[in-house]
Design a protein around this motif. Structure first.
Motif, short mmCIF file in Angstrom:
data_model
loop_
_atom_site.label_atom_id
_atom_site.label_comp_id
_atom_site.label_asym_id
_atom_site.label_seq_id
_atom_site.Cartn_x
_atom_site.Cartn_y
_atom_site.Cartn_z
N GLN A 37 0.81 -1.21 0.00
CA GLN A 37 0.00 0.00 0.00
C GLN A 37 0.85 1.27 0.00
O GLN A 37 0.58 2.19 -0.76
CB GLN A 37 -0.96 0.00 1.19
CG GLN A 37 -1.95 1.14 1.13
CD GLN A 37 -3.02 1.03 2.21
OE1 GLN A 37 -2.91 0.23 3.11
NE2 GLN A 37 -4.04 1.84 2.09
N SER A 38 1.89 1.33 0.81
CA SER A 38 2.70 2.54 0.85
C SER A 38 3.40 2.78 -0.49
O SER A 38 3.53 3.92 -0.94
CB SER A 38 3.72 2.48 2.00
OG SER A 38 4.63 1.43 1.80
N ALA A 39 3.84 1.72 -1.14
CA ALA A 39 4.47 1.87 -2.46
C ALA A 39 3.46 2.36 -3.49
O ALA A 39 3.80 3.18 -4.36
CB ALA A 39 5.09 0.54 -2.91
N LEU A 40 2.22 1.89 -3.40
CA LEU A 40 1.18 2.34 -4.33
C LEU A 40 0.87 3.81 -4.11
O LEU A 40 0.69 4.56 -5.07
CB LEU A 40 -0.08 1.49 -4.16
CG LEU A 40 0.02 0.04 -4.60
CD1 LEU A 40 -1.22 -0.74 -4.18
CD2 LEU A 40 0.22 -0.05 -6.10
N VAL A 41 0.81 4.23 -2.85
CA VAL A 41 0.55 5.63 -2.54
C VAL A 41 1.68 6.50 -3.08
O VAL A 41 1.44 7.55 -3.69
CB VAL A 41 0.36 5.83 -1.01
CG1 VAL A 41 0.36 7.30 -0.64
CG2 VAL A 41 -0.92 5.16 -0.55
N THR A 42 2.92 6.06 -2.89
CA THR A 42 4.08 6.80 -3.39
C THR A 42 4.02 6.92 -4.92
O THR A 42 4.26 8.00 -5.48
CB THR A 42 5.39 6.11 -2.96
OG1 THR A 42 5.42 6.07 -1.53
CG2 THR A 42 6.60 6.84 -3.48
N ALA A 43 3.70 5.84 -5.59
CA ALA A 43 3.61 5.86 -7.05
C ALA A 43 2.49 6.78 -7.53
O ALA A 43 2.65 7.52 -8.51
CB ALA A 43 3.39 4.44 -7.59
N ALA A 44 1.37 6.77 -6.83
CA ALA A 44 0.26 7.65 -7.21
C ALA A 44 0.64 9.11 -7.03
O ALA A 44 0.32 9.96 -7.88
CB ALA A 44 -0.98 7.31 -6.37
N ARG A 45 1.30 9.43 -5.94
CA ARG A 45 1.74 10.81 -5.72
C ARG A 45 2.73 11.25 -6.80
O ARG A 45 2.67 12.38 -7.29
CB ARG A 45 2.37 10.94 -4.33
CG ARG A 45 1.34 10.90 -3.23
CD ARG A 45 1.98 11.09 -1.87
NE ARG A 45 0.95 11.04 -0.84
CZ ARG A 45 1.14 10.55 0.37
NH1 ARG A 45 2.33 10.09 0.73
NH2 ARG A 45 0.15 10.54 1.25
N GLN A 46 3.64 10.36 -7.16
CA GLN A 46 4.61 10.67 -8.21
C GLN A 46 3.89 10.92 -9.53
O GLN A 46 4.22 11.86 -10.27
CB GLN A 46 5.62 9.53 -8.35
CG GLN A 46 6.66 9.75 -9.43
CD GLN A 46 7.59 10.90 -9.12
OE1 GLN A 46 7.85 11.21 -7.96
NE2 GLN A 46 8.10 11.55 -10.16
N ALA A 47 2.91 10.10 -9.84
CA ALA A 47 2.16 10.27 -11.08
C ALA A 47 1.42 11.61 -11.09
O ALA A 47 1.40 12.31 -12.11
CB ALA A 47 1.17 9.11 -11.26
N LYS A 48 0.85 12.00 -9.95
CA LYS A 48 0.16 13.30 -9.87
C LYS A 48 1.14 14.45 -10.08
O LYS A 48 0.83 15.43 -10.77
CB LYS A 48 -0.55 13.45 -8.52
CG LYS A 48 -1.82 12.65 -8.40
CD LYS A 48 -2.47 12.92 -7.06
CE LYS A 48 -3.78 12.17 -6.93
NZ LYS A 48 -4.45 12.46 -5.65
N ARG A 49 2.33 14.34 -9.48
CA ARG A 49 3.35 15.39 -9.65
C ARG A 49 3.76 15.50 -11.12
O ARG A 49 3.86 16.60 -11.67
CB ARG A 49 4.58 15.09 -8.79
CG ARG A 49 4.42 15.49 -7.35
CD ARG A 49 5.76 15.49 -6.61
NE ARG A 49 6.41 14.19 -6.55
CZ ARG A 49 6.17 13.27 -5.62
NH1 ARG A 49 5.29 13.50 -4.67
NH2 ARG A 49 6.80 12.12 -5.65
N GLU A 50 3.99 14.35 -11.75
CA GLU A 50 4.39 14.36 -13.15
C GLU A 50 3.29 14.94 -14.04
O GLU A 50 3.58 15.68 -14.98
CB GLU A 50 4.79 12.96 -13.60
CG GLU A 50 6.10 12.50 -12.98
CD GLU A 50 6.47 11.09 -13.39
OE1 GLU A 50 5.81 10.50 -14.26
OE2 GLU A 50 7.46 10.57 -12.81
N LYS A 51 2.05 14.63 -13.73
CA LYS A 51 0.94 15.17 -14.50
C LYS A 51 0.88 16.69 -14.33
O LYS A 51 0.71 17.42 -15.31
CB LYS A 51 -0.39 14.54 -14.07
CG LYS A 51 -1.56 15.03 -14.87
CD LYS A 51 -2.86 14.38 -14.45
CE LYS A 51 -4.00 14.95 -15.27
NZ LYS A 51 -5.28 14.53 -14.79
#
Length: 74
Positions: A49-63
């Motif tokens: 779960q923490s890795a998924l949250v980190t990946a989602a945050r990264q994707a939002k930043r990149e967007k």
């Protein structure tokens, strides 16, 4: 499950005709297998779960930075 609960279950099943007992046992096996599968998914998800949250945050930043591109689903 307490031994009293198991004893109750055995008594209920034993009161049934043998062919119905077989059906009950098969349903219980499938039900227990489904429960075990759900437990495995819950454990797996909680571990990642923490890795998924980190990946989602990264994707939002990149967007937000304009670095994201639309996915081609074809």
């Amino acid at each position: 499950m307490s031994s009293a609960a198991i004893k109750d279950l055995v008594e209920i099943v034993e009161a049934l005709p043998s062919e119905v007992q077989q059906q009950v046992v098969e349903h219980l096996r499938e039900y227990i297998a489904d429960l075990q599968d759900e437990q495995r998914w819950d454990i797996s998800f909680s571990r990642t779960q923490s890795a998924l949250v980190t990946a989602a945050r990264q994707a939002k930043r990149e967007k937000a930075m304009g670095k994201a591109t639309a996915m081609d689903y074809k």
